[in-house]
Design a protein around this motif. Structure first.
Motif, mmCIF file in Angstrom:
data_model
loop_
_atom_site.group_PDB
_atom_site.id
_atom_site.type_symbol
_atom_site.label_atom_id
_atom_site.label_comp_id
_atom_site.label_asym_id
_atom_site.label_seq_id
_atom_site.Cartn_x
_atom_site.Cartn_y
_atom_site.Cartn_z
ATOM 1 N N GLU A 22 0.824 -1.201 0.000
ATOM 2 C CA GLU A 22 0.000 0.000 0.000
ATOM 3 C C GLU A 22 0.866 1.262 0.000
ATOM 4 N N ARG A 25 2.342 1.839 -3.360
ATOM 5 C CA ARG A 25 1.362 2.410 -4.295
ATOM 6 C C ARG A 25 1.178 3.918 -4.053
ATOM 7 N N THR A 26 1.144 4.301 -2.777
ATOM 8 C CA THR A 26 0.989 5.724 -2.451
ATOM 9 C C THR A 26 2.173 6.530 -2.985
#
Ligand code: ASP
Ligand code: MG
Length: 413
Positions: A22, A25-26
């Motif tokens: 995550e 991805r950020t």
């Protein structure tokens, strides 16, 4: 091409910033935004989370307690941590419809000497990186690694992805190097110790070196490199969109005009006292050479004037080296002395600032602030841009707070 379009920015994301899919991805999104705003973006990543530690533990598990892993194999093993994060980052960027390519240290042209585990960068052949940038790609370079002359993979030492980033920025004449991490900048002192600590907008290389080697978060080697090549370095938070701290060597503006920029704190200091040392040439060398040979760095050194032909010789080392240093002093045969003892656990509190060079009175202000806080000074040492007092560990908070107040560091200028 507009100026922004031609300028290169190097970004580095630390291990805690890329510890999950995550988070990757950020960050990928952040990188895309930057690339789409017209910059040529080169990114360096550390290994995910604690994966370097995990690889080291695995290596030790397979060799068992009686043998240590081969340094050559270890370097190739550890380099895989950054290959994982860099390839995943490239994939995450692809999923956002932005062209990107990951490169190992070798593919990125990073050449080093052959000291496995703490290799130094010798040169960077930027041809491949520039080719990729020219074809509109974001380039993700695996941090902390290179290739030696014999074609073996090397690593640059723990925490050295910062060094990769700054070296790339220097080789590519980047506009600046941006270090994204879990702190949002460099503070006037440790905010956990002095709640009034304030984030600095900017700090000079030399001051940052003093702050870094005395506890502020950043690899000192990368700052040295930035200073040599004049690379401006921004330290900022990965996930909070707030202004960070710019480390640079330009004309001092506002904050750099302050005499004292920050208070550096180091709690891991022990003192060794050698009493009744014969007073003749070669004594200091005799006591300290075995420590140097063992790779122990000695910090504050005080030798008293001679009394009855003997003197006392006191010095500090990092806490981790304390026992070893004392044993080495006791075992050396070159210098006669009465006794050598462990002088206890101490801490170092320093005021740092280039502005101190041309003004008197800073030491006096420092000492009276400490006196006012009831803090006893054990030892004192100075450099051109730093005054350091060794104090007892219990006094660190009182000392740092008193100095922060005395030099009005909580006040924005
Ligand atoms: N992954 C390496 C380490 O943990 C390099 C770095 O994080 O900068 O030391
Ligand atoms: Mg790491």
């Amino acid at each position: 091409m507009s100026e922004a379009a031609s300028s290169v920015v190097v970004q580095k994301y630390g291990g805690s910033s890329v510890s999950t899919a995550e988070k990757i991805r950020t960050i990928a999104k952040k990188i895309c935004d930057r690339a789409r705003s017209g910059h040529r973006v080169v990114v360096t990543v550390s290994a995910m989370g604690d994966s370097t530690d995990e690889l080291i533990a695995l290596a030790n598990d397979v060799t068992g307690p009686r043998t240590s892993p081969s340094l050559r194999e270890m370097d190739t093993l550890l380099s895989t941590g950054e290959l994982v994060s860099s390839t995943l980052m490239a994939m995450a960027i692809h999923s956002l419809d932005q062209d990107a390519v990951s490169l190992s240290g070798q593919q990125a042209g990073i050449r080093t000497n052959a000291i496995h585990g703490s290799a130094r960068i010798a040169s960077i052949d930027t041809a491949r990186i520039l080719r990729e940038l020219d074809s509109g790609r974001v380039v993700i370079v695996a941090g902390f690694q290179g290739l030696d002359e014999t074609g073996d993979v090397t690593t640059l030492g723990r925490g050295a992805s910062d060094t990769t980033a700054v070296a790339l920025a220097a080789a590519l004449s980047a506009e600046r190097c941006e270090i994204y991490t879990d702190v949002d900048g460099i503070y006037t002192t440790d905010p956990r110790i002095v709640p009034g600590a304030r984030k600095l907008q900017e700090i000079g290389y030399e001051e940052m070196l003093e702050m870094a080697s005395l506890g502020a978060k950043m690899n000192p080697r990368s700052i040295e490199l930035a200073a040599v090549y004049g690379v401006p370095v921004l330290v900022a938070s990965t996930f909070d969109d707030v202004p960070g701290t710019l480390i640079h060597g330009g004309e001092p503006t506002m904050e750099l005009r302050r005499a004292v920029t920050g208070i550096a704190i180091d709690r891991n200091v022990v003192k060794i006292i050698v009493r009744g040392v014969e007073d003749r040439p070669g004594v200091a060398a005799g006591i300290l050479q075995p420590l140097a040979d063992a790779g122990i760095s000695v910090d504050v050194i005080v030798q008293n004037t001679s009394d009855d032909g003997t003197t006392d010789f006191t010095f500090t080392v990092g806490e981790a080296d304390g026992q070893r240093a004392l044993d080495l002093v006791k075992r050396q045969q070159d210098v006669a002395f009465r006794d050598a003892t462990d002088g206890g656990e101490l801490a170092k509190v320093s005021i740092v600032g280039t502005g101190m060079q041309n003004g008197p009175g800073y030491a006096a202000t420092m000492f009276s602030a400490l006196a006012g806080a009831g803090v006893n000074i054990d030892m004192i040492t100075t450099s051109e841009i730093r005054i350091t007092c060794i104090v007892s560990r219990e006094d660190v908070t009182a000392a740092a707070s008193a100095l922060h107040d005395a030099f009005e560091l909580d006040r924005a200028e």
